[in-house]
Design an enzyme around this catalytic site. Structure first.
Site, PDB file in Angstrom:
ATOM      1  N   GLN A 141     -10.021  18.696   8.783  1.00  0.00           N
ATOM      2  CA  GLN A 141      -8.833  18.044   9.337  1.00  0.00           C
ATOM      3  C   GLN A 141      -9.210  16.620   9.705  1.00  0.00           C
ATOM      4  O   GLN A 141     -10.182  16.393  10.427  1.00  0.00           O
ATOM      5  CB  GLN A 141      -8.335  18.806  10.571  1.00  0.00           C
ATOM      6  CG  GLN A 141      -7.917  20.239  10.283  1.00  0.00           C
ATOM      7  CD  GLN A 141      -6.616  20.337   9.497  1.00  0.00           C
ATOM      8  OE1 GLN A 141      -5.987  19.325   9.179  1.00  0.00           O
ATOM      9  NE2 GLN A 141      -6.208  21.543   9.164  1.00  0.00           N
ATOM     10  N   ASN A 187     -12.543  26.622  11.206  1.00  0.00           N
ATOM     11  CA  ASN A 187     -11.974  25.711  12.194  1.00  0.00           C
ATOM     12  C   ASN A 187     -11.219  26.459  13.303  1.00  0.00           C
ATOM     13  O   ASN A 187     -11.328  26.118  14.482  1.00  0.00           O
ATOM     14  CB  ASN A 187     -11.044  24.722  11.491  1.00  0.00           C
ATOM     15  CG  ASN A 187     -10.561  23.600  12.387  1.00  0.00           C
ATOM     16  OD1 ASN A 187     -11.358  22.865  12.977  1.00  0.00           O
ATOM     17  ND2 ASN A 187      -9.259  23.455  12.515  1.00  0.00           N
ATOM     18  N   CYS A 230       1.193  22.658   6.048  1.00  0.00           N
ATOM     19  CA  CYS A 230       1.112  21.239   5.685  1.00  0.00           C
ATOM     20  C   CYS A 230       2.216  20.854   4.703  1.00  0.00           C
ATOM     21  O   CYS A 230       2.203  19.753   4.170  1.00  0.00           O
ATOM     22  CB  CYS A 230      -0.261  20.894   5.120  1.00  0.00           C
ATOM     23  SG  CYS A 230      -0.698  21.817   3.631  1.00  0.00           S
ATOM     24  N   CYS A 285      -7.813  -1.286   7.557  1.00  0.00           N
ATOM     25  CA  CYS A 285      -6.847  -0.190   7.607  1.00  0.00           C
ATOM     26  C   CYS A 285      -6.726   0.295   9.046  1.00  0.00           C
ATOM     27  O   CYS A 285      -7.678   0.872   9.584  1.00  0.00           O
ATOM     28  CB  CYS A 285      -7.282   0.950   6.694  1.00  0.00           C
ATOM     29  SG  CYS A 285      -6.226   2.401   6.800  1.00  0.00           S
ATOM     30  N   PHE A 338      -7.067  31.865   4.723  1.00  0.00           N
ATOM     31  CA  PHE A 338      -7.329  30.472   4.304  1.00  0.00           C
ATOM     32  C   PHE A 338      -8.158  29.788   5.394  1.00  0.00           C
ATOM     33  O   PHE A 338      -7.847  28.696   5.842  1.00  0.00           O
ATOM     34  CB  PHE A 338      -6.028  29.708   4.061  1.00  0.00           C
ATOM     35  CG  PHE A 338      -5.025  30.429   3.199  1.00  0.00           C
ATOM     36  CD1 PHE A 338      -5.100  30.353   1.810  1.00  0.00           C
ATOM     37  CD2 PHE A 338      -4.007  31.180   3.759  1.00  0.00           C
ATOM     38  CE1 PHE A 338      -4.170  31.014   1.007  1.00  0.00           C
ATOM     39  CE2 PHE A 338      -3.078  31.843   2.967  1.00  0.00           C
ATOM     40  CZ  PHE A 338      -3.162  31.761   1.583  1.00  0.00           C
ATOM     41  N   GLU A 391     -11.269  33.420   2.756  1.00  0.00           N
ATOM     42  CA  GLU A 391     -11.131  32.110   2.105  1.00  0.00           C
ATOM     43  C   GLU A 391     -11.410  32.284   0.613  1.00  0.00           C
ATOM     44  O   GLU A 391     -12.241  33.117   0.217  1.00  0.00           O
ATOM     45  CB  GLU A 391     -12.132  31.131   2.739  1.00  0.00           C
ATOM     46  CG  GLU A 391     -12.386  29.850   1.976  1.00  0.00           C
ATOM     47  CD  GLU A 391     -11.146  28.988   1.830  1.00  0.00           C
ATOM     48  OE1 GLU A 391     -10.959  28.456   0.729  1.00  0.00           O
ATOM     49  OE2 GLU A 391     -10.380  28.848   2.798  1.00  0.00           O
ATOM     50  N   ASP A 401      -3.345  29.385   7.410  1.00  0.00           N
ATOM     51  CA  ASP A 401      -3.300  27.927   7.276  1.00  0.00           C
ATOM     52  C   ASP A 401      -3.467  27.578   5.797  1.00  0.00           C
ATOM     53  O   ASP A 401      -4.506  27.074   5.376  1.00  0.00           O
ATOM     54  CB  ASP A 401      -4.425  27.312   8.124  1.00  0.00           C
ATOM     55  CG  ASP A 401      -4.418  25.786   8.090  1.00  0.00           C
ATOM     56  OD1 ASP A 401      -3.431  25.204   7.611  1.00  0.00           O
ATOM     57  OD2 ASP A 401      -5.418  25.184   8.538  1.00  0.00           O
ATOM     58  N   CYS A 424       0.834  -1.199   0.000  1.00  0.00           N
ATOM     59  CA  CYS A 424       0.000   0.000   0.000  1.00  0.00           C
ATOM     60  C   CYS A 424       0.873   1.255   0.000  1.00  0.00           C
ATOM     61  O   CYS A 424       1.939   1.301   0.618  1.00  0.00           O
ATOM     62  CB  CYS A 424      -0.912  -0.007   1.223  1.00  0.00           C
ATOM     63  SG  CYS A 424      -1.985   1.457   1.348  1.00  0.00           S
ATOM     64  N   CYS A 477       1.134   5.237   4.838  1.00  0.00           N
ATOM     65  CA  CYS A 477       1.767   4.817   6.106  1.00  0.00           C
ATOM     66  C   CYS A 477       3.168   4.250   5.890  1.00  0.00           C
ATOM     67  O   CYS A 477       3.474   3.131   6.309  1.00  0.00           O
ATOM     68  CB  CYS A 477       0.891   3.791   6.815  1.00  0.00           C
ATOM     69  SG  CYS A 477      -0.765   4.405   7.145  1.00  0.00           S
TER      70      CYS A 477
END
Length: 460
Positions: free
Chosen positions: A289, A323, A417, A169, A318, A339, A391, A88, A91
């Site tokens: 998220q 959130n 990110c 998973c 953003f 946004e 963000d 896969c 991960c």
């Protein structure tokens, strides 16, 4: 006219078996050794391990190998928990224990900052981390068919567009982790099997409900017939899932599939609670998220680092669904959220209304263009924000940096990110007199190479 093709000989190095020592991990978590003065990349290996590998690809500047055996393991190596680890595409660092995963991510950010000329002595704070397994509340599951017409339900293989069939998973929240075999069994019974594009699964609350449940959204390329709708209804009843059909224009509740109702494409029929303080409504196609526990800690730390008080005017760039904005609004005088996507702005505004928050307004705008004439900036009425939170997506906020600097806030909190664009944008702030005061890793995607981080800049 005749065509002549040059016959290339197989590289003699391919297939060769070697014993090598891994010198380091690259930024993707792949082990790197040396072979004939070239870097040899070996997935699933760790620093200082002695391993046996087979060469599988030889290029001018690098070589790739496949791990055959670990002869001398790194003391931090752990047994991979997932049955599909070697195949896969997700991960990819689960063979490294969680604390070392965090150090790997921290070192990655430090190195990228150093490449931008920023000191390696960064003011690291404790990482934000949650449970290492069963944390993911949203995922997209692929559906393909083999040559016999049998469904393959799962995720993409490493370095391939092909799917590997998944049985379970261990990073999906437990109520969803074993959904794959049930989906496969149902798809085998459909009369029109190959009309499914993909399937999104989410663990959230239906609007008005307190408890969460599994939500399944099928991207349907052709209209379902009554037989197949009946099978999906049986599936929903048996496993207590809320099932929706996405026809490309709207996401329609299965119970309303043969009616005219399509409001789910515009409204936010689902929600999640944030630190028992606010409720965030969202639609199936909206970004949220994916790690609920880490998200709650992230928002709490952002508010703490910004040192919010009742006199603050905060600009949230953003802002998405609100959130950060809605939680911050409860502690400050005013929050302006900006946004680029209008549908997200509409939902954020509705979220403020649903939470009875009146000091938080949301605007749609291109943050990378001049702010001077944009409606949200005009609405500030010369009351410039003294604190800014941003963000951005992976592309970062390079074009917005000059406008943020011009506002001259005392605090800038950057939630990233992508450490590459974070390092680039941070250099701009440092060049304009800001001080990097705090930085921490956000372990939003445990077991993977993906790095999220939070950085606080203060005006010198």
């Amino acid at each position: 006219m005749a065509n002549f093709f040059k016959v290339t000989k197989q590289n003699k190095a391919t297939g060769q078996v070697l014993t090598v020592k891994v010198e380091r991990l690259d930024h993707n978590g792949c082990g790197v050794a040396q072979h004939k003065k070239k870097p040899l990349f070996i997935p699933e290996t760790l620093k200082d391990e002695v391993v046996e590998v087979r060469l599988i690809e030889q290029k001018n500047k690098f070589v790739k190998g496949k791990l055959l055996k670990v002869i001398t393991p790194n003391p931090e190596r752990v047994q991979a928990k997932c049955l599909h680890f070697s195949v896969c595409g997700g991960c990819d660092i689960q063979h490294l224990n969680q604390e070392q995963q965090l150090l790997f991510k921290q070192d990655k950010v430090t190195d990228l900052f150093a490449r931008q000329g920023v000191s390696k002595q960064l003011p690291w704070q404790a990482a934000i981390k949650g449970v290492p397994w069963h944390y993911r509340r949203k995922a997209r599951i692929g559906v393909q068919f083999n040559k016999h017409g049998q469904p393959i339900v799962g995720f993409r293989e490493k370095g391939s567009s092909h799917l590997t069939p998944i049985k379970s998973c261990p990073v999906l929240v437990e109520p969803l982790s074993a959904i794959f075999m049930a989906l496969k069994a149902l798809i085998e019974r459909l009369s029109v099997k190959q009309a499914i594009g993909h399937i999104d699964v989410v663990w959230a609350s239906l609007q008005g409900e307190l408890s969460s449940q599994g939500i399944v959204n099928i991207r349907q390329l052709k209209k379902l017939n009554a037989h197949d709708v009946g099978l999906w209804r049986q599936f929903a009843d048996e496993f207590n899932y809320a099932v929706f059909i996405d026809n490309g224009e709207a996401c329609i509740a299965l119970t309303e599939y043969f009616t005219e109702k399509v409001e789910y494409s515009r409204n936010a029929p689902f929600s999640y609670s944030l630190n028992n303080s606010v409720t965030i409504g969202f639609g199936l196609k909206d970004f949220i998220q994916i790690n609920q526990g880490v998200n709650e800690e992230m928002v709490a730390q952002a508010m703490d680092w910004l040192d919010l008080d009742v006199n603050d005017y905060v600009l949230d760039l953003f802002c998405g669904l609100g959130n950060f904005s809605l939680a911050m609004a409860k502690q400050v005088k005013q929050v302006i959220g900006v946004e680029g996507v209008q549908s997200m702005v509409d939902k954020a505004s509705n979220n403020a209304k649903q939470n009875d928050i009146k000091n938080c307004q949301f605007y749609q705008a291109n943050i990378n263009e001049s702010w001077q004439s944009q409606p949200w900036f005009v609405a500030l009425n010369q009351q410039l924000p003294n604190k800014v939170l941003l963000d951005p997506a992976r592309a970062g906020a390079e074009e917005a940096m000059p406008y943020i600097i011009k506002v001259n806030p005392s605090h800038i909190l950057y939630v990233s990110c992508d450490p590459v664009t974070l390092a680039r944008d941070s250099q701009v702030l440092l060049e304009h007199g800001y001080i990097l005061s705090k930085i921490s890793i956000i372990d939003m995607f445990s077991q993977t190479k993906h790095v999220e981080s939070m950085v606080l800049f203060n005006r010198a």
